[in-house]
Structures are given as C-alpha cells and as structure tokens.
Motif scaffolding. Structure first.
Motif, PDB file in Angstrom:
ATOM      1  N   ALA A  91      -0.294  -3.183  -7.639  1.00 65.21           N
ATOM      2  CA  ALA A  91       0.645  -2.463  -6.777  1.00 65.21           C
ATOM      3  C   ALA A  91       2.006  -3.165  -6.699  1.00 65.21           C
ATOM      4  O   ALA A  91       2.999  -2.558  -6.311  1.00 65.21           O
ATOM      5  N   LEU A  92       2.047  -4.436  -7.057  1.00 66.39           N
ATOM      6  CA  LEU A  92       3.317  -5.182  -6.977  1.00 66.39           C
ATOM      7  C   LEU A  92       4.136  -5.059  -8.260  1.00 66.39           C
ATOM      8  O   LEU A  92       5.230  -5.594  -8.361  1.00 66.39           O
ATOM      9  N   HIS A  93       3.605  -4.366  -9.228  1.00 62.35           N
ATOM     10  CA  HIS A  93       4.305  -4.234 -10.520  1.00 62.35           C
ATOM     11  C   HIS A  93       5.529  -3.331 -10.357  1.00 62.35           C
ATOM     12  O   HIS A  93       5.610  -2.529  -9.431  1.00 62.35           O
ATOM     13  N   SER A  94       6.493  -3.453 -11.296  1.00 59.83           N
ATOM     14  CA  SER A  94       7.694  -2.619 -11.167  1.00 59.83           C
ATOM     15  C   SER A  94       7.517  -1.248 -11.829  1.00 59.83           C
ATOM     16  O   SER A  94       8.420  -0.421 -11.761  1.00 59.83           O
ATOM     17  N   ASP A  95       6.401  -0.993 -12.461  1.00 62.48           N
ATOM     18  CA  ASP A  95       6.168   0.304 -13.091  1.00 62.48           C
ATOM     19  C   ASP A  95       6.155   1.410 -12.014  1.00 62.48           C
ATOM     20  O   ASP A  95       5.317   1.396 -11.115  1.00 62.48           O
ATOM     21  N   PRO A  96       7.069   2.392 -12.105  1.00 65.31           N
ATOM     22  CA  PRO A  96       7.129   3.425 -11.059  1.00 65.31           C
ATOM     23  C   PRO A  96       5.854   4.277 -10.987  1.00 65.31           C
ATOM     24  O   PRO A  96       5.617   4.942  -9.988  1.00 65.31           O
ATOM     25  N   GLN A  97       5.056   4.269 -12.039  1.00 62.26           N
ATOM     26  CA  GLN A  97       3.839   5.090 -12.050  1.00 62.26           C
ATOM     27  C   GLN A  97       2.636   4.402 -11.411  1.00 62.26           C
ATOM     28  O   GLN A  97       1.545   4.949 -11.385  1.00 62.26           O
ATOM     29  N   ARG A  98       2.832   3.155 -10.923  1.00 65.41           N
ATOM     30  CA  ARG A  98       1.649   2.383 -10.550  1.00 65.41           C
ATOM     31  C   ARG A  98       0.833   3.006  -9.411  1.00 65.41           C
ATOM     32  O   ARG A  98      -0.398   3.002  -9.450  1.00 65.41           O
ATOM     33  N   PHE A  99       1.536   3.563  -8.397  1.00 66.22           N
ATOM     34  CA  PHE A  99       0.774   4.090  -7.259  1.00 66.22           C
ATOM     35  C   PHE A  99       0.011   5.356  -7.655  1.00 66.22           C
ATOM     36  O   PHE A  99      -1.092   5.596  -7.176  1.00 66.22           O
ATOM     37  N   ALA A 100       0.612   6.146  -8.550  1.00 68.85           N
ATOM     38  CA  ALA A 100      -0.100   7.340  -9.037  1.00 68.85           C
ATOM     39  C   ALA A 100      -1.326   6.917  -9.839  1.00 68.85           C
ATOM     40  O   ALA A 100      -2.414   7.492  -9.712  1.00 68.85           O
ATOM     41  N   LEU A 101      -1.155   5.895 -10.660  1.00 69.32           N
ATOM     42  CA  LEU A 101      -2.283   5.381 -11.463  1.00 69.32           C
ATOM     43  C   LEU A 101      -3.403   4.881 -10.537  1.00 69.32           C
ATOM     44  O   LEU A 101      -4.591   5.166 -10.751  1.00 69.32           O
ATOM     45  N   LEU A 102      -3.014   4.164  -9.502  1.00 68.05           N
ATOM     46  CA  LEU A 102      -4.026   3.629  -8.587  1.00 68.05           C
ATOM     47  C   LEU A 102      -4.742   4.766  -7.860  1.00 68.05           C
ATOM     48  O   LEU A 102      -5.956   4.737  -7.672  1.00 68.05           O
ATOM     49  N   TYR A 103      -3.970   5.779  -7.476  1.00 63.56           N
ATOM     50  CA  TYR A 103      -4.616   6.887  -6.763  1.00 63.56           C
ATOM     51  C   TYR A 103      -5.568   7.637  -7.700  1.00 63.56           C
ATOM     52  O   TYR A 103      -6.691   7.978  -7.311  1.00 63.56           O
ATOM     53  N   ARG A 104      -5.122   7.846  -8.942  1.00 65.38           N
ATOM     54  CA  ARG A 104      -5.991   8.551  -9.907  1.00 65.38           C
ATOM     55  C   ARG A 104      -7.296   7.769 -10.093  1.00 65.38           C
ATOM     56  O   ARG A 104      -8.384   8.319 -10.150  1.00 65.38           O
ATOM     57  N   THR A 105      -7.161   6.462 -10.147  1.00 71.54           N
ATOM     58  CA  THR A 105      -8.356   5.641 -10.376  1.00 71.54           C
ATOM     59  C   THR A 105      -9.262   5.655  -9.150  1.00 71.54           C
ATOM     60  O   THR A 105     -10.487   5.771  -9.276  1.00 71.54           O
ATOM     61  N   LEU A 106      -8.660   5.574  -7.976  1.00 72.85           N
ATOM     62  CA  LEU A 106      -9.470   5.642  -6.751  1.00 72.85           C
ATOM     63  C   LEU A 106     -10.205   6.989  -6.697  1.00 72.85           C
ATOM     64  O   LEU A 106     -11.390   7.061  -6.365  1.00 72.85           O
ATOM     65  N   TRP A 107      -9.508   8.024  -7.053  1.00 69.94           N
ATOM     66  CA  TRP A 107     -10.098   9.374  -7.083  1.00 69.94           C
ATOM     67  C   TRP A 107     -11.290   9.403  -8.053  1.00 69.94           C
ATOM     68  O   TRP A 107     -12.368   9.884  -7.732  1.00 69.94           O
ATOM     69  N   ARG A 108     -11.083   8.856  -9.235  1.00 71.50           N
ATOM     70  CA  ARG A 108     -12.141   8.890 -10.250  1.00 71.50           C
ATOM     71  C   ARG A 108     -13.334   8.015  -9.838  1.00 71.50           C
ATOM     72  O   ARG A 108     -14.474   8.290 -10.186  1.00 71.50           O
ATOM     73  N   LEU A 109     -13.031   6.950  -9.098  1.00 69.64           N
ATOM     74  CA  LEU A 109     -14.125   6.055  -8.660  1.00 69.64           C
ATOM     75  C   LEU A 109     -15.140   6.783  -7.774  1.00 69.64           C
ATOM     76  O   LEU A 109     -16.295   6.373  -7.679  1.00 69.64           O
ATOM     77  N   GLN A 110     -14.695   7.852  -7.125  1.00 70.04           N
ATOM     78  CA  GLN A 110     -15.623   8.551  -6.227  1.00 70.04           C
ATOM     79  C   GLN A 110     -16.776   9.187  -7.002  1.00 70.04           C
ATOM     80  O   GLN A 110     -17.889   9.233  -6.545  1.00 70.04           O
TER      81      GLN A 110
END
Ligand code: URA
Length: 484
Positions: A91-110
């Motif tokens: 989440a501390l990375h400068s990639d603007p897509q990081r929060f979307a990536l994290l949310y997609r992964t959290l979603w898939r983890l379900q």
C-alpha cells in the motif's frame, strides 16, 4: 458472497483516501465494500491529487456517507495474515493502481482463501513485487539518511537530513528514526512531506525542497556511532553494499572508515549472534505459515536481496518423510513452489516409481531463495556458499521442529550440509542412515539435477544408485510404520 440489500445494480463508488499511505483507511473501506458485495470493477480508489470516476458515488476522504452499508448479518471478509502483511507494505508503493489491486485480491480471497499461496497468480506476484520495492526503499532510507547540524531559533542544536524516497515510506519509517535518535531534535525533509522529532513528539509538515535542507558535511561522530550501532553482521551484504553504495563514494561518508573493521569482525560477531539466538528474527516461528511469511522478509544473507521470492517448503505438517533440496531454481522462483522444474519432474518420476507419495511428503530446500547471476535475459543458477547454507539452516530447523519427520532425505551436498553442519562427500555417506539430533534419521543421495547433467553409462549408473537410495528410504519408512 454476502446478502446485501442496499447496493443498486451497476453502481460505481469512488473512495478518496485521505493520504497516499493510509492503509488503515483502505482496509476499513475495503472490508465495508466486500461486505456489501461490491465487485472490484465498481470501485475506484483515489489518492490525494488523483482523479476519480465522473459517474461514481463519492466517498469523501475521511467520511464515507455515500458508500453502501452492509447488512448486519453480512459476514466479515476473510484475509490471511500473509495477505495483510504483504498488503500493508504494498500500500505504500507509488503505483496508482495499488489500492485497486489490493481490493481485487481481497475480493478474490473470499472465494479462494489460499490465493496468496499461488505464486503463479499475477495479482499475488504484483503485490509481492510492490511490497519488495517498498522494503528496499525503506532499507535505503535507513542506510542513507545523513544529518547535518543546524541551530534552531532558540539556539539549540537541531539535526536536519534530506531524503528522496521512491515510495510513500516516510511516515512508516518515522518510528525507526525516533528510536535511533531518541534524544535528539531532528527533521527529515523529503519532497513528499517531512517528519520532525523534538525528543518527545513527532510532528509532520508538508513537502520540502532540497534547498530547504542544509548543505555541508554530515555530522561525523554522530553518524559513525549510529552506523556502528545499526551495523548488523548477520545482515552484512558486501555485494549489495557495493552495488548500492559503490566504494568510490565511501570516501565522502564519515562512517566509511569503519567499514573494513566491521567487515573483518562480522563473521565472529555473527557466530556469536547465532549462538545467542539473536539473529534478526529472534523467535522461531511456530507455524509453517509463519515461516512462509518470515522467510520472504529474510535478508540474513545476500541471496534475498536479488530479484527473487522466498520459496517455502510444502507438504503435510506431520509428514513422516522430509525431502530437502538445495535451493529453488528459476521455475520454482517463478511458481513459488519447490521442485516443480526439470529436477522436480525427475524427482517426481523416481518417487512415483519407488512408491513414495509426494503428497504425503514434506518437500523443502536448504536455502529458501534462488541464487543466480543474470546473463542477458537468463538467470543462471549459482550454488549457495557454505555460509549461506549455514545461515538458512535456521529456517530449515524451524520447519523440522514443526513437521518432525522421522526420516529426512537430503538431495545433494548442500542439503546434506544444512542437516549435518559440515560438507560431506555423497559417495561416502549414501546408503546408510545418519542419526540426527532430535531423533530423525538422515539419508543422503545425489541431487536429481546431477542426473540431468549426465548421459550414457554414467547417467545409468547414477540413476540406479539414486533409485536404490529412494527404495532404501521407502523400506525404512515401512519398517518404522510396522514397529510403531
Ligand atoms: N533444485 C532444488 O534443489 N530445489 C528445488 O526446489 C528445485 C531444484
């Protein structure tokens, strides 16, 4: 997925983060959205200064009145510890897509709770990559911040440093500098925000320019004592040190004159630290998952600094047989699992022929990261050195403590060394069990990649010996089963 009444079909949401490093804020909103069954393609995550989605419902930074509210009965999202640890860094990375990536992964983890173990998954790989780059940036900040002394308005001494991070790591590292320089007044100025410590409280202020920071020589004595105190011989990475801080610059750095002595004393200090159990990870992890998470962060030897991932052992927690290889190869590094490349396929073939079920066996390596040299696009395998094997042994022992195998099969000399603690010749020790401390029996054989390098008669001869060694191990396991 969850039962939710208040998400209208096709609705988009924009979540504005109050700060680019606010993982806690992301986590709260992400949990809320997952509970409301809002799929990733209907959420935009916007950090300060970023643009949102024109047609979206907005969640103002710090307030989320327009986000849907979950039904009380909606289950709480599940996220493995591993995900949360890696995500907090990513989440501390400068990639603007990081929060979307994290949310997609959290979603898939379900629906796929083991997703984080799938080293071939592109989202998982990307998150790990981001987390690794962030860790590297933090490491640079710890190593290269240089304080200069100035007088503040009251005439007291104040130390000021300039640093340019690649990612949003400044706030996350404030505690590190606070602990190191607890009794000083200091400021670290950066183009994305500054932190200030007055011996009691931490304060933040907006971005600074390089010209705001004093020029001139860093404070030598202060720096030398800081450097000597943070110098951890177990983390001595001469290669990495030379590549990040090339020798030609050493003359400009006050601490550089300490380096030769520190290196010279490093081995002895490291041995003492190992004896005292005081290596960087003080307590041995007590679960295999915890080892898997910890080895990813391990930098006790230089191999972890390469562009690679840690490859954890795999297999049942109480497997009667543990097979230990040397280190992951290129394919294992990419796939995140041990023995899946050519040597692994040959091993599988022999295990099957011998009647040993790999799925009932714990398979791991002496060294957890892939050591290689880059030649053009290819990564060429390098054998780990004795010191690297001995350092990584700590992790193998942690795995042994948990799995408690009755029989261990070491493939090749590196694996044998990691279990016996000294280098042995395979031809001298194969075919007879060696009693290990803790009760397990060790059998040693050749590494399957050795067979792959041979051909003709030599290969036939080695293959027969390899098959015989495996058969002896199977018989031994059967005997043990009979008497227990
Ligand atoms: N060789 C090893 O020793 N281990 C692996 O995981 C793959 C190849």
């Amino acid at each position: 997925m969850t039962a939710v009444q208040n998400v209208s079909f096709g609705q988009h949401y924009t979540v504005r983060l109050p700060a680019p490093d606010d993982f806690a804020f992301w986590r709260e909103r992400a949990r809320q959205l997952v509970r409301c069954d809002v799929p990733p393609d209907r959420v935009s995550w916007v950090e300060p200064g970023g643009t949102g989605d024109l047609f979206a419902q907005e969640a103002p930074a710090g307030g989320d009145k327009r986000l849907p509210l979950p039904d009380e009965s909606a289950p709480h999202p599940r996220a493995s510890k591993r995900f949360l640890t890696v995500a907090a860094n990513a989440a501390l990375h400068s990639d603007p897509q990081r929060f979307a990536l994290l949310y997609r992964t959290l979603w898939r983890l379900q629906s796929s709770p083991k997703l984080m173990e799938d080293g071939a998954d592109l989202d998982v790989r990307r998150i790990e990559e981001l987390a690794k780059e962030v860790r590297r940036d933090s490491h640079k900040m710890h190593a290269f911040v240089r304080f200069r002394e100035v007088e503040d308005a009251q005439g007291s001494e104040h130390f000021v440093a300039w640093f340019e991070p690649d990612h949003h790591i400044v706030r996350a590292n404030a505690g590190f500098f606070m602990r190191r320089f607890a009794n000083m007044n200091w400021s670290i100025l950066t183009p994305c925000g500054c932190i200030h410590w007055d011996g009691e409280t931490m304060r933040e202020s907006g971005p600074a320019k390089r010209s705001d920071a004093p020029q001139g020589d860093p404070v030598e004595d202060l720096w030398k004592s800081y450097y000597a105190s943070i110098f951890n011989p177990a983390r001595l990475k001469v290669g990495a040190m030379l590549s990040e801080m090339p020798k030609k610059y050493w003359k400009n750095m006050p601490e550089a004159e300490l380096i030769p002595d520190l290196i010279a004393g490093a081995q002895a200090r490291e041995a003492n630290m190992v004896d005292a159990g005081a290596l960087e990870f003080e307590d041995k992890p007590e679960t295999l998952d915890a080892i898997g998470t910890a080895i990813e962060r391990c930098r006790k030897c230089p191999i972890g600094e390469l562009e690679n991932r840690a490859v954890m052992g795999e297999g049942p927690r109480r497997a009667p047989l543990m097979i230990v290889g040397e280190q992951p190869g290129d394919q294992e590094d990419q796939g995140g699992r041990p023995f899946i490349g050519p040597a692994g396929q040959l091993l599988d073939e022999y295990l099957e022929r011998t009647g040993i079920d790999r799925s009932e066996t714990y398979v791991t390596n002496a060294v957890k990261h892939f050591k290689y040299v880059q030649r053009g696009k290819r990564r060429i395998h390098q054998s780990p050195g004795a010191k690297e094997i001995d350092t990584c042994r700590w992790w193998l022992e942690a795995e042994r403590d948990i799995v408690k195998p009755r029989v261990i099969l070491a493939l090749g000399a590196s694996a044998a060394r990691s279990l016996i603690g000294k280098t042995v010749s395979i031809s001298k020790v194969r075919g007879e069990p060696i009693a290990l401390e803790g009760g397990a029996e060790l059998w040693v054989t050749a590494h399957p990649s050795y067979l792959l390098r041979l051909d003709g008669d030599a290969r036939d001869k080695q293959a027969a010996m390899f098959a015989a060694d495996l058969a002896a191990v199977r018989e031994r396991l059967e005997e043990m089963e009979d008497v227990s």
